[in-house]
Motif scaffolding. Structure first.
Motif, short mmCIF file in Angstrom:
data_model
loop_
_atom_site.label_atom_id
_atom_site.label_comp_id
_atom_site.label_asym_id
_atom_site.label_seq_id
_atom_site.Cartn_x
_atom_site.Cartn_y
_atom_site.Cartn_z
N ARG A 163 46.41 31.32 39.41
CA ARG A 163 45.27 31.88 38.66
C ARG A 163 43.99 31.59 39.46
O ARG A 163 43.54 30.45 39.53
N ILE A 167 44.30 33.11 28.85
CA ILE A 167 44.55 31.78 29.44
C ILE A 167 43.60 30.72 28.89
O ILE A 167 43.61 29.58 29.36
N ASN A 190 39.69 34.11 29.64
CA ASN A 190 39.49 32.82 28.96
C ASN A 190 38.90 32.94 27.57
O ASN A 190 39.14 32.08 26.74
N ILE A 241 46.83 23.07 33.64
CA ILE A 241 45.62 22.81 34.45
C ILE A 241 45.66 21.32 34.77
O ILE A 241 45.26 20.50 33.96
N GLY A 282 39.98 32.37 40.38
CA GLY A 282 38.67 32.93 40.03
C GLY A 282 37.76 32.94 41.24
O GLY A 282 37.56 33.97 41.89
N ARG A 283 37.19 31.76 41.56
CA ARG A 283 36.20 31.67 42.65
C ARG A 283 36.75 32.13 43.99
O ARG A 283 36.01 32.69 44.81
N LYS A 292 36.50 35.32 34.22
CA LYS A 292 35.37 34.83 33.40
C LYS A 292 34.03 35.00 34.13
O LYS A 292 33.95 34.69 35.31
N MET A 335 45.08 26.94 41.05
CA MET A 335 43.80 27.63 40.96
C MET A 335 43.20 27.66 42.38
O MET A 335 43.88 27.35 43.35
N SER A 336 41.91 28.02 42.49
CA SER A 336 41.36 28.20 43.84
C SER A 336 41.52 26.96 44.71
O SER A 336 41.73 27.06 45.91
N ARG A 391 30.96 31.21 40.40
CA ARG A 391 30.55 31.85 39.14
C ARG A 391 29.06 31.67 38.89
O ARG A 391 28.51 30.61 39.15
C1 LIG Z 1 38.60 29.33 35.44
C2 LIG Z 1 40.06 29.15 35.35
C3 LIG Z 1 40.89 29.36 36.47
C4 LIG Z 1 40.36 29.73 37.83
O1 LIG Z 1 39.61 28.70 38.38
P1 LIG Z 1 39.00 28.85 39.86
O2 LIG Z 1 38.75 27.46 40.27
O3 LIG Z 1 37.77 29.68 39.73
O4 LIG Z 1 40.04 29.52 40.67
C5 LIG Z 1 42.26 29.24 36.30
N1 LIG Z 1 42.80 28.90 35.10
C6 LIG Z 1 42.05 28.70 34.01
C7 LIG Z 1 42.72 28.35 32.73
C8 LIG Z 1 40.65 28.82 34.10
O5 LIG Z 1 39.91 28.60 33.01
#
Ligand SMILES: *Cc1c(COP(=O)(O)O)cnc(C)c1O
Length: 238
Positions: A228, A87, A65, A172, A230-231, A44, A212-213, A237
């Motif tokens: 999963r 996701i 997303n 989550i 991202g950061r 994202k 996640m991160s 972001r």
């Molecule tokens: C944004 C997101 C992530 C990743 O989050 P980070 O903290 O950046 O790793 C994982 N899963 C979902 C569903 C997200 O929306």
């Protein structure tokens, strides 16, 4: 410009290398093989060019997303649709836009959505892999099936949506609770493996999408098969 591009590429590759190492260490701590854990890059707000750097550095999957953002970027991704998973919260009126661009919908959070996906699959004469999203902490701000809704929903989906293949669970969890919610989710996933509905495809359950991160190492210790990130790959972001 060129120079910063190369350093960005190095940073992304370095981040992925370190994530792999930490995932391997967490897996080893819990007696698992690091090969059981797939690394998803969550894209994202990240332009397609940078997403491709993550693919080049060995990310196994991409996580999308938002339907519109995915539609704008996916043609520029250096991978095929199977590698892209959805996701985010999916509205039924967006199904047709996204279904041919992804290999899995990880965020099935209602029987209503599953029924709409089944309908679209019937039109297309195709099967679809999905995960059930569980709102493990029953938080009002998050979507997902409540833990007590999970098994009745799965039963109904297995009976009424034969073109959907339920591959597992996505969550989550609430923050800052240690690994309590990760363990709870693992328990649910293991219970799914033990008590699959009669009409569910045997052996289809192989995915626990969790971590996640901020919590991926704990998630791997709690049985996650797919983190999963991202950061942790692309930086904060914008
Ligand atoms: C944004 C997101 C992530 C990743 O989050 P980070 O903290 O950046 O790793 C994982 N899963 C979902 C569903 C997200 O929306």
């Amino acid at each position: 410009m060129t120079e910063s591009w190369y350093s960005d590429e190095r940073t992304i590759a370095e981040n992925i290398r370190e994530l792999r190492e930490r995932i391997a260490a967490a897996a080893a701590e819990s007696g698992r093989d690091a090969g059981e854990v797939r690394l998803m890059a969550v894209t994202k707000t990240v332009p397609a060019g940078r997403v491709n750097l993550a693919l080049r550095a060995g990310a196994d999957l991409l996580g999308e997303n938002r339907v519109q953002e995915c539609c704008e970027k996916y043609q520029n991704y250096a991978c095929n649709a199977n590698v892209i998973h959805f996701i985010g919260h999916l509205q039924t009126n967006k199904i047709r836009d996204i279904i041919d661009k992804v290999g899995m919908i990880e965020s099935v959070d209602s029987v209503h959505l599953a029924a709409a996906l089944q309908k679209e699959c019937e039109k297309r004469r195709e099967r679809l892999d999905i995960l059930l999203q569980v709102n493990i902490g029953a938080e009002e701000t998050k979507s997902g099936l409540l833990p007590e809704e999970l098994f009745p929903a799965w039963e109904q989906i297995a009976a009424e949506c034969p073109l959907l293949r339920v591959r597992g669970l996505m969550t989550i969890p609430p923050r800052a609770e240690g690994d309590f919610w990760l363990r709870k989710t693992q328990e649910l996933y293991l219970k799914m493996k033990e008590t699959a509905p009669k009409s569910a495809e045997p052996g289809a359950l192989d995915t626990l999408s969790m971590g996640m991160s901020g919590d991926y190492e704990a998630a791997v210790r709690c049985g996650s098969t797919q983190v999963r990130i991202g950061r942790g790959i692309f930086g904060e972001r914008r």
